[in-house]
Enzyme design. Structure first.
Site, PDB file in Angstrom:
ATOM      1  CB  ALA A   1       3.831  -0.406   2.468  1.00  0.00           C
TER       2      ALA A   1
ATOM      3  CB  CYS B   1      -0.931  -0.007   1.209  1.00  0.00           C
ATOM      4  SG  CYS B   1      -0.070   0.248   2.773  1.00  0.00           S
TER       5      CYS B   1
ATOM      6  CG  HIS C   1       8.081   4.656  -3.772  1.00  0.00           C
ATOM      7  ND1 HIS C   1       7.985   3.816  -4.848  1.00  0.00           N
ATOM      8  CD2 HIS C   1       8.300   3.874  -2.705  1.00  0.00           C
ATOM      9  CE1 HIS C   1       8.142   2.568  -4.439  1.00  0.00           C
ATOM     10  NE2 HIS C   1       8.337   2.580  -3.146  1.00  0.00           N
TER      11      HIS C   1
HETATM   12 FE1  CFM Z   1      13.145   0.473  -5.379  1.00  0.00          FE
HETATM   13 FE2  CFM Z   1      11.137  -0.279  -4.090  1.00  0.00          FE
HETATM   14 FE3  CFM Z   1      13.624  -0.974  -3.379  1.00  0.00          FE
HETATM   15 FE4  CFM Z   1      12.632  -1.876  -5.629  1.00  0.00          FE
HETATM   16 FE5  CFM Z   1      11.673  -3.811  -4.102  1.00  0.00          FE
HETATM   17 FE6  CFM Z   1      10.206  -2.284  -2.575  1.00  0.00          FE
HETATM   18 FE7  CFM Z   1      12.671  -3.009  -1.790  1.00  0.00          FE
HETATM   19 MO1  CFM Z   1      10.700  -4.729  -1.840  1.00  0.00          MO
HETATM   20  S1  CFM Z   1      11.323  -0.348  -6.208  1.00  0.00           S
HETATM   21  S2  CFM Z   1      14.542  -1.204  -5.241  1.00  0.00           S
HETATM   22  S3  CFM Z   1      12.383  -3.861  -6.252  1.00  0.00           S
HETATM   23  S4  CFM Z   1      12.610   0.912  -3.308  1.00  0.00           S
HETATM   24  S5  CFM Z   1       9.590  -3.944  -3.696  1.00  0.00           S
HETATM   25  S6  CFM Z   1       9.242  -0.402  -2.946  1.00  0.00           S
HETATM   26  S7  CFM Z   1      10.907  -2.797  -0.618  1.00  0.00           S
HETATM   27  S8  CFM Z   1      12.804  -4.901  -2.669  1.00  0.00           S
HETATM   28  S9  CFM Z   1      14.492  -1.852  -1.570  1.00  0.00           S
END
Ligand code: CFM
Length: 566
Positions: A66, A63, A194
């Protein structure tokens, strides 16, 4: 090698897609068919990414809260973060993501889960009073430099004004207090979170302190979260080369470091999806340009180092970078050759997040493996097709929901890092700024691209493509492994890692080699190869009857076999 017998040929991606879609009712099919495509690297087809998940489909997504609280804000270790909402959401933010930190000054709020623990009372009569109380209490105990308030769904639904509370508490306590309206439902996935976090960090933290680090070459690493220690590997490598990291957003980073991020000479962007907004806004306001880098994979790491060295136009730095690359590859290549003996020709599929499904393809290619299919959970079209499609992306009601900050050059602090002549010379030398080519340009022609994949589609993929390994997350891991296919978690790294930079690449090669070489997978029979046990459920499906009878049958079959396999 002699063990590899009878590898079924790869299906045609368009046929595979039809097979995946077959089960869906017409409306669902119409939507999903725009998210399942056969790749063409030279002219990437348009993906209907960043759109709502169809209710009822098991998605991997998270979500908006998150994405804001967990992903971007969470790793700022000495920023005290209070979740305004019921405790379930607050608990979720308590060390569930592996963003490691070694706080320099001993203050580390990441070990706490702070929440207003909203009850029915507050849902009905409002929660602002309780929020103020929580902020005062937290301040009295911890005396933090700054406090962030993160909103969960009910806060937006009942209309608590967290921004006014933040303003009042800022005055009362004399520290920076900021609110984030990152209610879970705000967007179609964590991606919206984000963006909200980027806006908040940019407005409230970056630029508060103009003290630059005393170093010759300074960079920020944006979109690096130190999962399993990745940021430490990158930092060590850059230090070897003589490059100083001012701030990593957000991985093992202090609030103070973020306040000074705008003083660096260059922004390097690892995860484009989660942080491109800050990169763009910092360029407009402070004049520091950004470049896309990737420290996942030996070759990609070398390329990224060279790119940074080229930017700084220093012979000394370029020479040092070449020396470091040569040293590191001397160690990495033998590991690569060793694993290739066993991994060459094997198949991988990656479905994760908004960045790693692309970056990790480099590692598999280096091992001689073929990526037969890949997709993101929540990335946007630019992460698939490249930033050139940005002007053509339709802004729908869901994305309009998220504020786009209007940013102007800072009247006193805007400082172009390069002269126009220098920029021209760099561009003429093939250097590109603010650029991301996306995942599809680097994938094979005819590979299957699936956005926001569902469990049903993963099952079909396994049946048709026979991947030797799938990279995914905890929601799919055991579903996949029960089908006899090893699954590497690319979010948490299955508690392993780091996998970034040269040393991390060697780590990853060895880990995947181990997973592929173990014999345990041969003892598992996928559900569809077992005897069908459908009689009872078919009767049940029949009861629901109607046009969608076929669909019900198949879901019923899955339920039975899943039980049998458990
Ligand atoms: Fe970017 Fe992410 Fe991340 Fe990502 Fe991810 Fe993530 Fe992550 Mo899980 S897009 S690289 S591939 S910030 S889904 S929201 S939490 S691994 S560090």
């Amino acid at each position: 090698m002699s063990e590899i017998v009878n590898i079924p040929p790869l299906p045609d991606a368009n046929e595979a897609r039809e097979e995946m879609l077959k089960i869906y009712p017409p409306k669902t099919r119409k939507k999903r068919q725009k998210q399942i495509l056969s790749n063409d690297p030279s002219a990437p087809p348009e993906v209907a990414a960043n759109t709502r998940t169809i209710p009822g489909i098991i998605s991997q997504r998270g979500c908006t809260y998150a994405g804001c609280r967990g992903v971007v804000m969470g790793p700022i270790y000495d920023l005290l973060q209070i979740t305004h909402g019921p405790i379930g959401c607050g608990y979720y933010a308590w060390l569930t993501r592996r963003n490691l930190a070694r706080p320099k000054e001993g203050v580390n709020y990441m070990q706490y889960s702070m929440s207003t623990d909203m009850q029915e009372d507050q849902i009905i009569f409002g929660g602002e009073k309780k929020l103020k109380q929580a902020i005062r209490e937290a301040y009295a105990i911890f005396k933090p430099k700054a406090i962030a308030i993160l909103a969960t769904c009910p806060v937006g639904l009942i209309g608590d004004d967290i921004h006014t509370v933040a303003r009042q508490m800022k005055e009362e306590l004399g520290i920076n207090v900021m609110g984030f309206s990152c209610e879970g439902y705000k967007g179609v996935s964590q991606s919206a979170g984000h963006h909200i976090a980027n806006n908040g960090v940019f407005k409230n933290i970056i630029g508060l302190n103009d003290q630059a680090d005393d170093a010759e070459f300074t960079v920020n690493i944006l979109g690096e979260y130190n999962i399993g220690g990745d940021a430490w590997e990158i930092d060590t490598l850059l230090r070897k080369c003589g490059i100083h990291v001012t701030a990593t957003l957000s991985g093992d980073v202090s609030y103070d470091q973020v306040t000074r991020a705008h003083t660096a000479m260059l922004n390097t962007v690892m995860c484009h999806r989660s942080i491109n907004y800050i990169a763009e806004m910092m360029e407009k306001k402070f004049g520091l340009p950004w470049v896309k880098v990737n420290f996942i994979g030996g070759d990609a790491t070398a390329k990224s180092l060279r790119k940074i060295a080229q930017y700084f136009e220093s012979k000394k730095l370029k020479d040092r970078v070449e020396e470091v690359i040569a040293q590191e590859l001397l160690e990495l290549r033998p590991v690569q050759e060793e694993v290739k003996k066993r991994c060459q020709g094997k198949r991988a599929a990656l479905f994760v997040g908004g960045s790693r499904a692309h970056h990790y393809q480099h590692l598999f290619n280096e091992m001689g493996m073929e990526v037969v299919s890949a997709g993101y959970e929540f990335a946007h079209r630019d992460d698939y097709e490249g930033r050139r499609v940005l002007p053509t992306i339709k802004v729908d009601a869901d994305s309009r929901n998220i504020e786009e900050l209007k940013v102007d050059a800072d009247p006193t602090r805007f400082k172009p890092r390069k002269t126009p002549e220098q920029l021209e010379a760099l561009k003429a030398g093939g250097f590109s700024f603010s650029d991301y080519e996306g995942m599809m340009a680097e994938m094979k022609k005819g590979a299957l691209v699936v956005d926001d994949i569902s469990h049903h589609e993963i099952e079909k993929l396994i049946q048709m493509y026979h991947p030797d390994i799938i990279c995914s997350g905890i929601k799919d891991k055991f579903v996949i492994e029960k089908m006899g296919v090893p699954c590497k978690q690319l979010h948490s790294y299955d508690y392993g890692g780091p996998y970034a930079a040269f040393s991390g690449a060697a780590n990853f090669y060895r880990e995947i080699d181990r997973m592929l070489s173990t014999k345990v997978w041969k003892y598992l029979t996928p559900p569809w190869e077992k005897n069908p046990q459908l009689t009872a459920t078919l009767v049940h499906a029949g009861k629901e009857g109607g046009k969608r009878n076929g669909e019900n049958k198949t879901y019923a079959k899955r339920a039975v076999t899943a039980d049998a396999g458990a």
